[in-house]
Write a protein that holds these residues in place. Structure first.
Motif, PDB file in Angstrom:
ATOM      1  N   TYR A 182      20.109  31.955  32.525  1.00 25.35           N
ATOM      2  CA  TYR A 182      19.814  32.238  33.941  1.00 25.35           C
ATOM      3  C   TYR A 182      18.868  33.430  34.082  1.00 25.35           C
ATOM      4  CZ  TYR A 182      20.186  32.758  38.922  1.00 25.35           C
ATOM      5  OH  TYR A 182      19.852  32.820  40.255  1.00 25.35           O
ATOM      6  N   VAL A 183      19.268  34.544  33.432  1.00 23.84           N
ATOM      7  CA  VAL A 183      18.470  35.770  33.567  1.00 23.84           C
ATOM      8  C   VAL A 183      17.077  35.550  32.969  1.00 23.84           C
ATOM      9  CG1 VAL A 183      18.331  38.193  32.857  1.00 23.84           C
ATOM     10  CG2 VAL A 183      20.503  37.256  33.646  1.00 23.84           C
ATOM     11  N   GLY A 184      17.040  34.854  31.819  1.00 23.02           N
ATOM     12  CA  GLY A 184      15.757  34.586  31.169  1.00 23.02           C
ATOM     13  C   GLY A 184      14.835  33.771  32.068  1.00 23.02           C
ATOM     14  N   ALA A 185      15.385  32.754  32.698  1.00 20.02           N
ATOM     15  CA  ALA A 185      14.561  31.910  33.579  1.00 20.02           C
ATOM     16  C   ALA A 185      13.970  32.736  34.714  1.00 20.02           C
ATOM     17  CB  ALA A 185      15.412  30.766  34.144  1.00 20.02           C
ATOM     18  N   ILE A 229      11.219  35.067  33.464  1.00 18.70           N
ATOM     19  CA  ILE A 229       9.982  34.306  33.214  1.00 18.70           C
ATOM     20  C   ILE A 229       9.276  34.035  34.546  1.00 18.70           C
ATOM     21  CG2 ILE A 229       9.048  32.075  32.435  1.00 18.70           C
ATOM     22  CD1 ILE A 229      11.330  32.073  30.312  1.00 18.70           C
ATOM     23  N   GLU A 230      10.054  33.657  35.552  1.00 20.30           N
ATOM     24  CA  GLU A 230       9.449  33.424  36.883  1.00 20.30           C
ATOM     25  C   GLU A 230       8.735  34.669  37.397  1.00 20.30           C
ATOM     26  OE1 GLU A 230      12.376  30.026  38.805  1.00 20.30           O
ATOM     27  OE2 GLU A 230      12.876  32.125  39.088  1.00 20.30           O
ATOM     28  N   ALA A 231       9.237  35.838  36.948  1.00 21.82           N
ATOM     29  CA  ALA A 231       8.623  37.100  37.395  1.00 21.82           C
ATOM     30  C   ALA A 231       7.469  37.514  36.480  1.00 21.82           C
ATOM     31  CB  ALA A 231       9.682  38.194  37.430  1.00 21.82           C
ATOM     32  N   GLY A 232       7.061  36.628  35.602  1.00 20.25           N
ATOM     33  CA  GLY A 232       5.898  36.919  34.756  1.00 20.25           C
ATOM     34  C   GLY A 232       6.208  37.714  33.503  1.00 20.25           C
ATOM     35  N   THR A 233       7.471  37.788  33.130  1.00 20.75           N
ATOM     36  CA  THR A 233       7.868  38.559  31.936  1.00 20.75           C
ATOM     37  C   THR A 233       7.646  37.723  30.680  1.00 20.75           C
ATOM     38  OG1 THR A 233       9.620  39.404  33.372  1.00 20.75           O
ATOM     39  CG2 THR A 233       9.774  39.963  31.023  1.00 20.75           C
ATOM     40  N   ASP A 234       7.283  38.403  29.590  1.00 23.77           N
ATOM     41  CA  ASP A 234       7.114  37.746  28.290  1.00 23.77           C
ATOM     42  C   ASP A 234       8.505  37.686  27.631  1.00 23.77           C
ATOM     43  OD1 ASP A 234       6.645  37.092  25.670  1.00 23.77           O
ATOM     44  OD2 ASP A 234       4.965  38.473  25.403  1.00 23.77           O
ATOM     45  N   VAL A 235       9.161  36.535  27.770  1.00 22.40           N
ATOM     46  CA  VAL A 235      10.550  36.392  27.293  1.00 22.40           C
ATOM     47  C   VAL A 235      10.591  35.549  26.020  1.00 22.40           C
ATOM     48  CG1 VAL A 235      12.826  35.387  27.824  1.00 22.40           C
ATOM     49  CG2 VAL A 235      11.547  36.591  29.610  1.00 22.40           C
ATOM     50  N   THR A 236      11.333  36.041  25.016  1.00 24.51           N
ATOM     51  CA  THR A 236      11.582  35.258  23.802  1.00 24.51           C
ATOM     52  C   THR A 236      13.094  35.115  23.645  1.00 24.51           C
ATOM     53  OG1 THR A 236       9.630  36.172  22.723  1.00 24.51           O
ATOM     54  CG2 THR A 236      11.280  35.170  21.293  1.00 24.51           C
ATOM     55  N   SER A 296      11.871  40.311  42.291  1.00 26.60           N
ATOM     56  CA  SER A 296      10.653  39.582  42.679  1.00 26.60           C
ATOM     57  C   SER A 296      10.832  38.082  42.467  1.00 26.60           C
ATOM     58  CB  SER A 296       9.429  40.111  41.927  1.00 26.60           C
ATOM     59  OG  SER A 296       9.398  39.603  40.616  1.00 26.60           O
ATOM     60  N   ALA A 297      11.809  37.718  41.611  1.00 27.80           N
ATOM     61  CA  ALA A 297      12.103  36.288  41.411  1.00 27.80           C
ATOM     62  C   ALA A 297      13.253  35.844  42.319  1.00 27.80           C
ATOM     63  CB  ALA A 297      12.443  36.025  39.952  1.00 27.80           C
ATOM     64  N   GLY A 298      13.618  36.694  43.282  1.00 28.50           N
ATOM     65  CA  GLY A 298      14.626  36.306  44.268  1.00 28.50           C
ATOM     66  C   GLY A 298      16.059  36.610  43.857  1.00 28.50           C
ATOM     67  N   VAL A 299      16.237  37.326  42.734  1.00 30.40           N
ATOM     68  CA  VAL A 299      17.609  37.627  42.278  1.00 30.40           C
ATOM     69  C   VAL A 299      18.139  38.850  43.024  1.00 30.40           C
ATOM     70  CG1 VAL A 299      19.040  38.272  40.290  1.00 30.40           C
ATOM     71  CG2 VAL A 299      17.133  36.677  39.988  1.00 30.40           C
TER      72      VAL A 299
END
Ligand SMILES: NC(=O)C1=CN([C@@H]2O[C@H](COP(=O)(O)OP(=O)(O)OC[C@H]3O[C@@H](n4cnc5c(N)ncnc54)[C@H](OP(=O)(O)O)[C@@H]3O)[C@@H](O)[C@H]2O)C=CC1
Ligand SMILES: CC(C)(CO)C(=O)C(=O)O
Length: 309
Positions: free
Chosen positions: A14-17, A20-27, A168-171
Protein backbone atom coordinates in the motif's frame (compact mmCIF):
# COMPACT_ATOMS: atom_id res chain seq x y z
CA UNK A 1 13.87 10.42 -3.22
CA UNK A 2 14.87 6.75 -3.24
CA UNK A 3 13.13 4.27 -0.98
CA UNK A 4 13.61 0.52 -0.53
CA UNK A 5 10.65 -1.34 0.95
CA UNK A 6 11.21 -4.77 2.45
CA UNK A 7 7.96 -6.67 2.17
CA UNK A 8 5.40 -6.08 -0.55
CA UNK A 9 2.51 -7.32 1.58
CA UNK A 10 -0.52 -5.39 2.84
CA UNK A 11 1.33 -2.46 4.39
CA UNK A 12 4.46 -2.36 2.20
CA UNK A 13 2.44 -2.75 -0.98
CA UNK A 14 0.00 0.00 0.00
CA UNK A 15 2.63 2.51 1.11
CA UNK A 16 4.86 1.63 -1.85
CA UNK A 17 2.05 2.18 -4.34
CA UNK A 18 1.26 5.60 -2.89
CA UNK A 19 4.94 6.64 -2.82
CA UNK A 20 5.28 5.63 -6.47
CA UNK A 21 2.19 7.72 -7.29
CA UNK A 22 4.02 10.62 -5.64
CA UNK A 23 6.97 10.18 -8.00
CA UNK A 24 9.26 8.37 -5.55
CA UNK A 25 11.92 5.94 -6.80
CA UNK A 26 10.71 2.80 -4.97
CA UNK A 27 12.42 -0.60 -5.01
CA UNK A 28 10.82 -3.60 -3.31
CA UNK A 29 13.13 -6.03 -1.54
CA UNK A 30 11.24 -9.30 -1.80
CA UNK A 31 11.92 -13.01 -1.42
CA UNK A 32 11.88 -15.24 -4.46
CA UNK A 33 8.18 -16.10 -4.80
CA UNK A 34 6.90 -12.57 -4.24
CA UNK A 35 9.78 -11.12 -6.30
CA UNK A 36 8.79 -13.30 -9.26
CA UNK A 37 5.15 -12.35 -8.84
CA UNK A 38 6.01 -8.63 -8.78
CA UNK A 39 8.34 -8.97 -11.75
CA UNK A 40 5.76 -10.80 -13.86
CA UNK A 41 2.50 -9.04 -12.91
CA UNK A 42 3.67 -5.78 -11.33
CA UNK A 43 2.17 -4.27 -8.18
CA UNK A 44 -1.61 -4.17 -8.02
CA UNK A 45 -3.62 -2.40 -5.32
CA UNK A 46 -7.40 -2.38 -5.04
CA UNK A 47 -8.48 0.42 -2.74
CA UNK A 48 -11.62 2.45 -2.06
CA UNK A 49 -9.22 5.42 -2.10
CA UNK A 50 -7.98 4.63 -5.62
CA UNK A 51 -6.49 1.60 -7.36
CA UNK A 52 -2.86 1.31 -8.46
CA UNK A 53 -1.32 -0.98 -11.04
CA UNK A 54 2.14 -0.75 -12.50
CA UNK A 55 5.53 -2.28 -13.02
CA UNK A 56 7.89 -1.93 -10.04
CA UNK A 57 11.59 -2.32 -9.35
CA UNK A 58 12.42 -5.48 -7.41
CA UNK A 59 15.58 -6.81 -5.76
CA UNK A 60 16.11 -10.04 -3.80
CA UNK A 61 17.89 -10.34 -0.42
CA UNK A 62 21.63 -10.15 -1.16
CA UNK A 63 21.18 -7.95 -4.28
CA UNK A 64 22.19 -4.30 -4.07
CA UNK A 65 19.82 -1.68 -5.47
CA UNK A 66 21.46 0.46 -8.17
CA UNK A 67 21.60 3.57 -5.94
CA UNK A 68 21.83 4.15 -2.22
CA UNK A 69 18.32 4.62 -0.71
CA UNK A 70 17.39 7.63 1.43
CA UNK A 71 15.10 5.40 3.48
CA UNK A 72 14.56 1.68 4.03
CA UNK A 73 11.02 0.76 5.09
CA UNK A 74 10.45 -2.49 6.97
CA UNK A 75 7.00 -3.92 6.43
CA UNK A 76 7.32 -7.56 7.41
CA UNK A 77 5.55 -9.19 10.33
CA UNK A 78 7.51 -9.53 13.55
CA UNK A 79 8.29 -13.28 13.31
CA UNK A 80 10.18 -12.47 10.07
CA UNK A 81 12.08 -9.51 11.56
CA UNK A 82 15.43 -11.30 12.03
CA UNK A 83 15.58 -12.44 8.41
CA UNK A 84 14.44 -9.00 7.30
CA UNK A 85 17.21 -7.27 9.24
CA UNK A 86 19.82 -9.54 7.71
CA UNK A 87 18.49 -8.51 4.29
CA UNK A 88 18.44 -4.74 4.92
CA UNK A 89 21.64 -4.39 6.99
CA UNK A 90 23.89 -3.98 3.91
CA UNK A 91 21.70 -1.10 2.67
CA UNK A 92 22.07 1.00 5.83
CA UNK A 93 24.76 3.55 5.00
CA UNK A 94 25.34 6.82 6.92
CA UNK A 95 22.30 9.01 6.33
CA UNK A 96 19.96 6.18 5.33
CA UNK A 97 16.82 6.23 7.48
CA UNK A 98 15.36 2.97 8.76
CA UNK A 99 11.58 3.12 9.12
CA UNK A 100 9.86 0.03 10.58
CA UNK A 101 6.10 -0.02 10.01
CA UNK A 102 5.45 -2.99 12.29
CA UNK A 103 2.86 -2.93 15.03
CA UNK A 104 4.13 -3.06 18.61
CA UNK A 105 6.97 -1.15 20.28
CA UNK A 106 9.79 -3.43 21.37
CA UNK A 107 11.43 -3.52 17.95
CA UNK A 108 12.33 0.17 18.28
CA UNK A 109 14.81 -0.36 21.13
CA UNK A 110 16.05 -3.54 19.46
CA UNK A 111 16.75 -1.70 16.19
CA UNK A 112 18.35 1.26 17.99
CA UNK A 113 20.72 -1.12 19.74
CA UNK A 114 21.44 -3.20 16.66
CA UNK A 115 22.05 -0.25 14.31
CA UNK A 116 23.41 2.51 16.58
CA UNK A 117 24.74 4.54 13.63
CA UNK A 118 21.44 4.48 11.74
CA UNK A 119 18.88 7.29 11.90
CA UNK A 120 15.81 5.46 13.14
CA UNK A 121 12.25 6.57 12.44
CA UNK A 122 9.16 5.12 14.07
CA UNK A 123 6.04 4.34 12.08
CA UNK A 124 2.39 3.56 12.62
CA UNK A 125 -0.29 2.44 10.19
CA UNK A 126 -3.98 2.81 11.00
CA UNK A 127 -6.11 0.87 8.56
CA UNK A 128 -6.21 -2.60 7.07
CA UNK A 129 -4.75 -4.06 3.90
CA UNK A 130 -4.22 -7.63 2.89
CA UNK A 131 -2.07 -9.45 0.33
CA UNK A 132 -4.45 -11.78 -1.51
CA UNK A 133 -3.35 -15.20 -2.79
CA UNK A 134 -3.47 -13.81 -6.35
CA UNK A 135 -0.80 -11.24 -5.41
CA UNK A 136 -3.16 -8.25 -5.34
CA UNK A 137 -3.07 -5.92 -2.32
CA UNK A 138 -6.60 -5.36 -1.08
CA UNK A 139 -7.27 -2.27 1.03
CA UNK A 140 -9.97 -3.45 3.45
CA UNK A 141 -10.73 -0.33 5.47
CA UNK A 142 -12.17 2.95 4.24
CA UNK A 143 -9.09 4.82 5.53
CA UNK A 144 -5.34 4.37 5.79
CA UNK A 145 -3.34 6.69 8.01
CA UNK A 146 0.46 6.76 8.13
CA UNK A 147 2.34 8.43 10.99
CA UNK A 148 6.11 8.71 11.23
CA UNK A 149 8.76 10.65 13.07
CA UNK A 150 12.29 10.31 14.39
CA UNK A 151 12.95 8.24 17.52
CA UNK A 152 15.85 10.31 18.85
CA UNK A 153 15.15 13.88 17.73
CA UNK A 154 12.18 16.20 17.31
CA UNK A 155 12.10 16.32 13.52
CA UNK A 156 13.67 14.66 10.54
CA UNK A 157 13.71 15.94 6.94
CA UNK A 158 13.38 12.48 5.43
CA UNK A 159 10.36 11.64 7.63
CA UNK A 160 8.83 14.97 6.59
CA UNK A 161 9.48 14.27 2.93
CA UNK A 162 7.91 10.81 3.16
CA UNK A 163 4.83 12.36 4.77
CA UNK A 164 4.65 15.14 2.17
CA UNK A 165 4.90 12.63 -0.66
CA UNK A 166 2.21 10.40 0.84
CA UNK A 167 -0.03 13.44 1.32
CA UNK A 168 0.50 14.45 -2.30
CA UNK A 169 -0.78 10.98 -3.25
CA UNK A 170 -3.90 11.56 -1.14
CA UNK A 171 -2.79 9.59 1.94
CA UNK A 172 -3.79 10.76 5.39
CA UNK A 173 -0.21 11.09 6.65
CA UNK A 174 1.36 12.93 9.59
CA UNK A 175 4.84 13.70 10.84
CA UNK A 176 5.09 13.55 14.62
CA UNK A 177 7.70 14.67 17.14
CA UNK A 178 6.51 12.09 19.68
CA UNK A 179 6.52 8.86 17.78
CA UNK A 180 7.09 6.67 20.85
CA UNK A 181 3.94 8.04 22.52
CA UNK A 182 1.99 7.60 19.29
CA UNK A 183 3.24 4.02 18.97
CA UNK A 184 2.26 3.29 22.56
CA UNK A 185 -1.21 4.70 21.96
CA UNK A 186 -1.72 2.20 19.18
CA UNK A 187 0.08 -0.59 21.06
CA UNK A 188 -2.20 -0.39 24.10
CA UNK A 189 -5.26 -0.36 21.86
CA UNK A 190 -4.03 -3.22 19.68
CA UNK A 191 -3.03 -5.40 22.63
CA UNK A 192 -6.58 -5.05 24.00
CA UNK A 193 -8.30 -5.44 20.63
CA UNK A 194 -6.14 -8.30 19.30
CA UNK A 195 -6.07 -9.88 22.77
CA UNK A 196 -9.82 -10.01 23.25
CA UNK A 197 -10.71 -10.97 19.67
CA UNK A 198 -8.05 -13.71 19.60
CA UNK A 199 -9.01 -15.01 23.04
CA UNK A 200 -12.72 -15.11 22.24
CA UNK A 201 -12.16 -15.98 18.54
CA UNK A 202 -14.88 -13.52 17.59
CA UNK A 203 -15.63 -10.00 16.42
CA UNK A 204 -16.23 -7.19 18.89
CA UNK A 205 -20.00 -7.40 18.27
CA UNK A 206 -20.14 -11.12 19.08
CA UNK A 207 -17.98 -10.70 22.19
CA UNK A 208 -20.26 -7.89 23.39
CA UNK A 209 -23.29 -10.16 22.98
CA UNK A 210 -21.58 -12.92 25.01
CA UNK A 211 -21.56 -13.35 28.78
CA UNK A 212 -19.71 -10.45 30.48
CA UNK A 213 -18.26 -9.47 27.10
CA UNK A 214 -18.41 -5.73 27.65
CA UNK A 215 -16.84 -5.97 31.13
CA UNK A 216 -14.08 -8.23 29.82
CA UNK A 217 -13.23 -5.90 26.91
CA UNK A 218 -13.14 -2.82 29.13
CA UNK A 219 -11.14 -4.67 31.77
CA UNK A 220 -8.50 -5.68 29.22
CA UNK A 221 -8.33 -2.15 27.81
CA UNK A 222 -7.83 -0.80 31.33
CA UNK A 223 -5.07 -3.36 31.92
CA UNK A 224 -3.15 -2.31 28.80
CA UNK A 225 -3.68 1.36 29.67
CA UNK A 226 -2.20 0.73 33.12
CA UNK A 227 0.91 -0.77 31.53
CA UNK A 228 1.29 2.25 29.23
CA UNK A 229 1.01 4.57 32.26
CA UNK A 230 3.59 2.53 34.20
CA UNK A 231 5.96 2.69 31.22
CA UNK A 232 5.64 6.48 31.07
CA UNK A 233 3.32 6.64 28.05
CA UNK A 234 -0.05 7.60 29.54
CA UNK A 235 -2.55 8.04 26.67
CA UNK A 236 -4.76 11.15 26.46
CA UNK A 237 -8.17 10.66 28.16
CA UNK A 238 -9.97 11.67 24.97
CA UNK A 239 -8.21 8.88 23.06
CA UNK A 240 -9.18 6.34 25.72
CA UNK A 241 -12.80 7.48 25.34
CA UNK A 242 -12.52 6.85 21.58
CA UNK A 243 -11.02 3.39 22.18
CA UNK A 244 -13.76 2.48 24.67
CA UNK A 245 -16.44 3.62 22.22
CA UNK A 246 -14.86 1.67 19.34
CA UNK A 247 -14.56 -1.53 21.37
CA UNK A 248 -18.10 -1.38 22.79
CA UNK A 249 -20.08 -0.63 19.65
CA UNK A 250 -22.97 -3.12 19.58
CA UNK A 251 -22.88 -5.40 16.54
CA UNK A 252 -19.40 -4.23 15.48
CA UNK A 253 -17.93 -6.62 12.88
CA UNK A 254 -14.35 -5.56 13.79
CA UNK A 255 -11.79 -8.35 14.03
CA UNK A 256 -8.02 -8.01 14.45
CA UNK A 257 -5.38 -9.18 12.00
CA UNK A 258 -4.16 -11.45 14.80
CA UNK A 259 -7.47 -13.30 14.82
CA UNK A 260 -7.41 -13.48 11.02
CA UNK A 261 -3.91 -15.01 11.21
CA UNK A 262 -5.15 -17.59 13.74
CA UNK A 263 -8.21 -18.42 11.64
CA UNK A 264 -5.92 -18.97 8.64
CA UNK A 265 -3.50 -21.18 10.62
CA UNK A 266 -0.66 -18.65 10.21
CA UNK A 267 1.98 -17.47 12.65
CA UNK A 268 0.91 -14.44 14.69
CA UNK A 269 2.56 -11.44 16.31
CA UNK A 270 1.25 -12.68 19.67
CA UNK A 271 4.64 -12.66 21.42
CA UNK A 272 5.44 -9.19 20.04
CA UNK A 273 2.11 -7.65 21.08
CA UNK A 274 0.53 -9.67 23.91
CA UNK A 275 3.70 -11.31 25.26
CA UNK A 276 5.57 -8.02 25.33
CA UNK A 277 2.67 -6.17 27.00
CA UNK A 278 2.40 -8.93 29.63
CA UNK A 279 6.15 -8.92 30.31
CA UNK A 280 5.97 -5.17 30.94
CA UNK A 281 2.93 -5.61 33.24
CA UNK A 282 4.87 -8.20 35.25
CA UNK A 283 7.94 -5.95 35.44
CA UNK A 284 5.73 -3.32 37.09
CA UNK A 285 3.89 -5.95 39.20
CA UNK A 286 0.54 -4.94 37.70
CA UNK A 287 -2.45 -7.27 37.93
CA UNK A 288 -3.46 -8.00 34.32
CA UNK A 289 -5.47 -11.24 34.47
CA UNK A 290 -7.34 -10.88 31.16
CA UNK A 291 -4.15 -9.98 29.32
CA UNK A 292 -2.40 -12.99 30.88
CA UNK A 293 -5.07 -15.40 29.62
CA UNK A 294 -5.14 -13.82 26.15
CA UNK A 295 -1.34 -14.01 25.87
CA UNK A 296 -1.29 -17.63 27.09
CA UNK A 297 -4.07 -18.54 24.65
CA UNK A 298 -2.14 -17.22 21.64
CA UNK A 299 1.11 -18.71 22.98
CA UNK A 300 -0.57 -22.14 23.16
CA UNK A 301 -1.77 -21.69 19.57
CA UNK A 302 1.84 -20.96 18.49
CA UNK A 303 3.09 -24.00 20.42
CA UNK A 304 0.61 -26.18 18.55
CA UNK A 305 2.03 -24.82 15.28
CA UNK A 306 5.58 -25.57 16.55
CA UNK A 307 4.56 -29.13 17.37
CA UNK A 308 3.03 -29.63 13.93
CA UNK A 309 6.18 -28.51 12.05
N1 LIG B 1 -1.94 -5.29 7.10
C1 LIG B 1 -2.47 -4.33 7.86
O1 LIG B 1 -3.61 -3.91 7.63
C2 LIG B 1 -1.70 -3.73 8.98
C3 LIG B 1 -0.50 -4.27 9.37
N2 LIG B 1 0.22 -3.66 10.36
C4 LIG B 1 1.52 -4.20 10.74
O2 LIG B 1 2.40 -4.07 9.63
C5 LIG B 1 3.34 -5.14 9.63
C6 LIG B 1 3.29 -5.83 8.27
O3 LIG B 1 2.02 -6.44 8.14
P1 LIG B 1 1.41 -6.89 6.74
O4 LIG B 1 1.75 -5.94 5.68
O5 LIG B 1 -0.01 -7.18 6.99
O6 LIG B 1 2.20 -8.25 6.49
P2 LIG B 1 2.14 -9.19 5.20
O7 LIG B 1 2.27 -10.58 5.69
O8 LIG B 1 1.01 -8.82 4.31
O9 LIG B 1 3.45 -8.78 4.40
C7 LIG B 1 4.73 -9.00 4.93
C8 LIG B 1 5.67 -9.16 3.76
O10 LIG B 1 6.99 -9.21 4.28
C9 LIG B 1 7.71 -10.11 3.47
N3 LIG B 1 8.92 -10.58 4.13
C10 LIG B 1 9.03 -11.19 5.33
N4 LIG B 1 10.32 -11.47 5.58
C11 LIG B 1 11.03 -11.04 4.51
C12 LIG B 1 12.41 -11.06 4.17
N5 LIG B 1 13.32 -11.57 5.00
N6 LIG B 1 12.79 -10.54 2.98
C13 LIG B 1 11.88 -10.01 2.14
N7 LIG B 1 10.54 -9.96 2.40
C14 LIG B 1 10.14 -10.47 3.58
C15 LIG B 1 6.73 -11.23 3.22
O11 LIG B 1 7.13 -11.90 2.07
P3 LIG B 1 7.11 -13.50 1.88
O12 LIG B 1 5.94 -13.70 0.98
O13 LIG B 1 8.40 -13.78 1.25
O14 LIG B 1 6.94 -14.12 3.24
C16 LIG B 1 5.43 -10.47 3.01
O15 LIG B 1 5.20 -10.16 1.66
C17 LIG B 1 2.95 -6.04 10.81
O16 LIG B 1 3.72 -5.72 11.93
C18 LIG B 1 1.48 -5.68 11.05
O17 LIG B 1 1.09 -5.90 12.39
C19 LIG B 1 -0.20 -2.52 10.96
C20 LIG B 1 -1.40 -1.96 10.62
C21 LIG B 1 -2.26 -2.52 9.62
C1 LIG C 1 -6.02 -2.37 14.84
C2 LIG C 1 -5.68 -2.54 13.40
C3 LIG C 1 -6.85 -3.02 12.60
C4 LIG C 1 -5.37 -1.10 12.91
O1 LIG C 1 -4.73 -0.96 11.78
C5 LIG C 1 -4.49 -3.45 13.28
O2 LIG C 1 -3.38 -2.98 13.17
C6 LIG C 1 -4.60 -4.93 13.39
O3 LIG C 1 -5.67 -5.52 13.48
O4 LIG C 1 -3.52 -5.57 13.38
Amino acid sequence: MRVVILGAGGVGGYVGARLIEAGTDVTFLAREKRAQELASQGLALKSPLGDFAGRVKVVRPGDKPADQPDAVLLSCKEPALESALAAVAPLLQPGTRLLPLLNGVRHIDMLAERFPETLLLGGIIHGAANLRPDGVIEHLSSFMTVITGPVASSSDPVATEIVDRLKSAGVDAYATHEIRQDMWNKFLFLAAFAGITSLMRASIGIILASDSGRERILRLLEETRSVAVAEGFAPPDTLMDEYRALLTEPGSPLTSSMLRDIDAGRRTEGAHILGDMLARARKHELATPVLAVAAAHVEAYERRLDAAT
